[in-house]
Design a protein around this motif. Structure first.
Motif, mmCIF file in Angstrom:
data_model
loop_
_atom_site.group_PDB
_atom_site.id
_atom_site.type_symbol
_atom_site.label_atom_id
_atom_site.label_comp_id
_atom_site.label_asym_id
_atom_site.label_seq_id
_atom_site.Cartn_x
_atom_site.Cartn_y
_atom_site.Cartn_z
ATOM 1 N N ILE A 36 7.892 -12.445 85.026
ATOM 2 C CA ILE A 36 6.534 -12.998 85.053
ATOM 3 C C ILE A 36 6.598 -14.527 84.988
ATOM 4 O O ILE A 36 7.480 -15.088 84.330
ATOM 5 C CB ILE A 36 5.674 -12.426 83.898
ATOM 6 N N GLY A 37 5.663 -15.159 85.702
ATOM 7 C CA GLY A 37 5.669 -16.624 85.749
ATOM 8 C C GLY A 37 5.047 -17.206 84.502
ATOM 9 O O GLY A 37 3.946 -17.756 84.558
ATOM 10 N N TYR A 60 -0.909 -11.540 95.119
ATOM 11 C CA TYR A 60 -1.126 -11.502 93.666
ATOM 12 C C TYR A 60 -2.008 -10.286 93.365
ATOM 13 O O TYR A 60 -3.122 -10.179 93.896
ATOM 14 C CB TYR A 60 -1.810 -12.816 93.259
ATOM 15 N N TYR A 94 8.269 -20.480 92.579
ATOM 16 C CA TYR A 94 8.767 -19.130 92.840
ATOM 17 C C TYR A 94 9.776 -19.132 93.971
ATOM 18 O O TYR A 94 9.607 -19.837 94.976
ATOM 19 C CB TYR A 94 7.608 -18.188 93.201
ATOM 20 N N ARG A 147 11.203 -11.463 93.449
ATOM 21 C CA ARG A 147 10.724 -12.815 93.131
ATOM 22 C C ARG A 147 11.380 -13.294 91.844
ATOM 23 O O ARG A 147 11.481 -12.535 90.883
ATOM 24 C CB ARG A 147 9.213 -12.809 92.967
ATOM 25 N N PHE A 200 2.756 -6.398 86.066
ATOM 26 C CA PHE A 200 3.548 -7.045 85.020
ATOM 27 C C PHE A 200 3.598 -6.200 83.741
ATOM 28 O O PHE A 200 4.539 -6.330 82.959
ATOM 29 C CB PHE A 200 3.044 -8.469 84.766
ATOM 30 N N ASN A 256 1.762 -17.414 95.667
ATOM 31 C CA ASN A 256 2.367 -16.494 94.729
ATOM 32 C C ASN A 256 2.261 -15.130 95.400
ATOM 33 O O ASN A 256 1.139 -14.699 95.700
ATOM 34 C CB ASN A 256 1.585 -16.480 93.407
ATOM 35 N N LYS A 306 -0.135 -23.257 84.760
ATOM 36 C CA LYS A 306 1.176 -23.668 85.260
ATOM 37 C C LYS A 306 1.240 -25.193 85.346
ATOM 38 O O LYS A 306 2.274 -25.796 85.098
ATOM 39 C CB LYS A 306 1.459 -23.025 86.634
ATOM 40 N N LYS A 326 -6.987 -16.239 86.491
ATOM 41 C CA LYS A 326 -6.895 -14.775 86.580
ATOM 42 C C LYS A 326 -8.265 -14.152 86.325
ATOM 43 O O LYS A 326 -8.716 -13.285 87.082
ATOM 44 C CB LYS A 326 -5.874 -14.251 85.573
HETATM 45 C C1 MLT Z 1 2.838 -14.272 87.906
HETATM 46 O O1 MLT Z 1 3.941 -14.108 87.383
HETATM 47 O O2 MLT Z 1 2.580 -13.931 89.056
HETATM 48 C C2 MLT Z 1 1.776 -14.913 87.107
HETATM 49 O O3 MLT Z 1 2.275 -15.553 86.020
HETATM 50 C C3 MLT Z 1 0.832 -13.928 86.622
HETATM 51 C C4 MLT Z 1 -0.452 -14.591 86.316
HETATM 52 O O4 MLT Z 1 -0.613 -15.787 86.480
HETATM 53 O O5 MLT Z 1 -1.346 -13.845 85.922
#
Ligand code: MLT
Length: 409
Positions: free
Chosen positions: A41-42, A132, A346, A387, A17, A186, A248, A109
């Protein structure tokens, strides 16, 4: 003279990222008038729930008074939050956890990255592919991944998840010690059923394998047969660590709070085969290297378990899942093949016209100013995919799909 951990030298250029952010910033500098929309990015975009804001204000006020201010938090979390988690996230699903099996942290994380501190270097690690990146990079830093060549780490066992196997990883056909599973997944947004997860637990019990189960996206599950916790399946407490996140679930990416469950039944071995409690080792690690999540943040996290809190965070999750539906339906309408987006925020889309992931990422950025995440950034089996995240603002999500639909390729 200080010597470095040379395992860091084996890591590819930058974290996925960070690399994307670098490319997007450079594009923005060259095209200052462009209106870039990120589905990369999520990261969440909805404001925090009112109950969370209220709890934060109250906790800040408590910190302003001598009789209610707090110093160091308990390293493994305040009991008010642990009890709320025990009751709402586990007992409600028939899972009985002791309070000292739950470790509050600053997010999944950190925990998925740090968990390897208590595990030996010689463990053979398997990951689903795509994956991930934190699971692999943190093992590479520790020296468990070997060397990186042609997009693969020499000592990591990859379990491909592709449309050909319905994104269901096969059990490893080689000896492994640790397997990372993330469900809802993810980056692919796909899930495992209870029966499929039971297959993993049976395998882990039989082969003394430790499962690292990342359930950061469980709040997005909408289908019945998808387990929210690995401990819903019998035997899991003997083989699995579970990671959870408020990032999230409740929009805490900027506040930072998560937790990890390390059951007391979970054992690992020294080189003589003697058994040790991982719960004990993780407590020892956390109490040494971590001083606890901020009181105000834990108060905010606990607020989501009130009945009003549950309602409010559900509204936000529904908002994001409506975005997921919008992305999925519109991409399908232009003939793209997409996966995920039903039990996870996603969407995993096949790139059209044989584009590689990074080439299609560039096409989308150059021609539509939409940022996505190239699938290959998550591993070799992600090549040929991108994604898209459902965490954007509604108007941006609608605008993004219109721009993608107008793409001429
Ligand atoms: C992602 O986009 O995969 C996540 O937001 C990254 C993360 O949670 O560190």
């Amino acid at each position: 003279m200080a010597f470095i951990n040379e395992n860091f030298l084996k890591l590819p250029g930058s974290y996925l990222f960070s690399e994307i952010a670098k490319r997007v910033n450079s594009y923005k500098q060259q095209n200052p008038d462009s209106e870039v929309i990120s589905l990369g990015i999520g990261d969440v975009t909805r404001p925090l729930a009112p109950v969370v804001i209220e709890a934060l204000h109250q906790a800040v006020d408590e910190m302003s008074r001598e009789e209610t201010m707090r110093g160091y938090a308990p390293e493994t979390g305040y009991s008010f939050l642990i009890e709320a988690i025990r009751k709402n996230d586990y007992a409600s699903r028939g899972v009985d956890l002791d309070s000292d099996e739950i470790f509050i942290s600053d997010g999944a994380k950190s925990d998925t990255g740090n968990i390897g501190d208590m595990l030996g270097i010689r463990n053979v690690v398997a990951v689903t592919d795509p994956v991930y990146p934190v699971y692999i990079d943190s093992n590479a830093m520790a020296g468990r991944a070997g060397c990186f060549r042609d997009g693969l780490w020499s000592d990591i066992i990859y379990l491909p998840c592709t449309p050909q196997n319905n994104f269901t990883p096969e059990l490893p056909d080689k000896k492994v010690d640790i397997v990372y599973l993330c469900y809802p997944n993810n980056p692919t947004g796909t899930t495992l059923t209870k029966d499929q997860l039971k297959g993993w637990i049976d395998y882990a019990l039989k082969n003394k394998v430790l499962l690292m189960f990342d359930a950061a996206y469980e709040a997005f599950i909408s289908e019945e047969d998808v387990p929210h916790s690995i401990y819903e399946i019998e035997g899991a407490k003997q083989v699995a660590i579970e990671f959870r996140s408020f990032s999230k679930t409740a929009g805490f990416t900027g506040l930072r709070c998560g937790y990890t469950v390390v059951p007391k039944d979970l054992l690992a071995f020294d080189s003589y085969g003697k058994k040790y409690s991982l719960n004990h080792l993780w407590r020892r690690r956390q109490t040494t290297k971590f001083n606890g999540t901020a009181y105000i943040v834990q108060k905010a996290a606990a607020a989501i378990y009130s009945s009003e809190g549950k309602k409010q965070i559900k509204e936000t999750i529904d908002y994001y899942m409506d975005n997921a539906r919008i992305i999925k339906q519109n991409l399908e309408a232009i003939g793209m093949t997409v996966y995920g987006g039903i039990n996870a925020p996603y969407i995993w889309a096949e790139t059209p016209a044989g584009f590689s992931s990074w080439d299609f990422f560039d096409v989308l950025l150059d021609q539509t100013q939409i940022v996505t995440t190239p699938g290959v950034g998550f591993g070799k089996s992600g090549e040929g995919f991108i994604r898209l995240t459902a965490f954007g603002k509604r108007e941006n999500t609608l605008e993004a799909v219109e721009r993608i639909k107008s793409l001429k390729i």
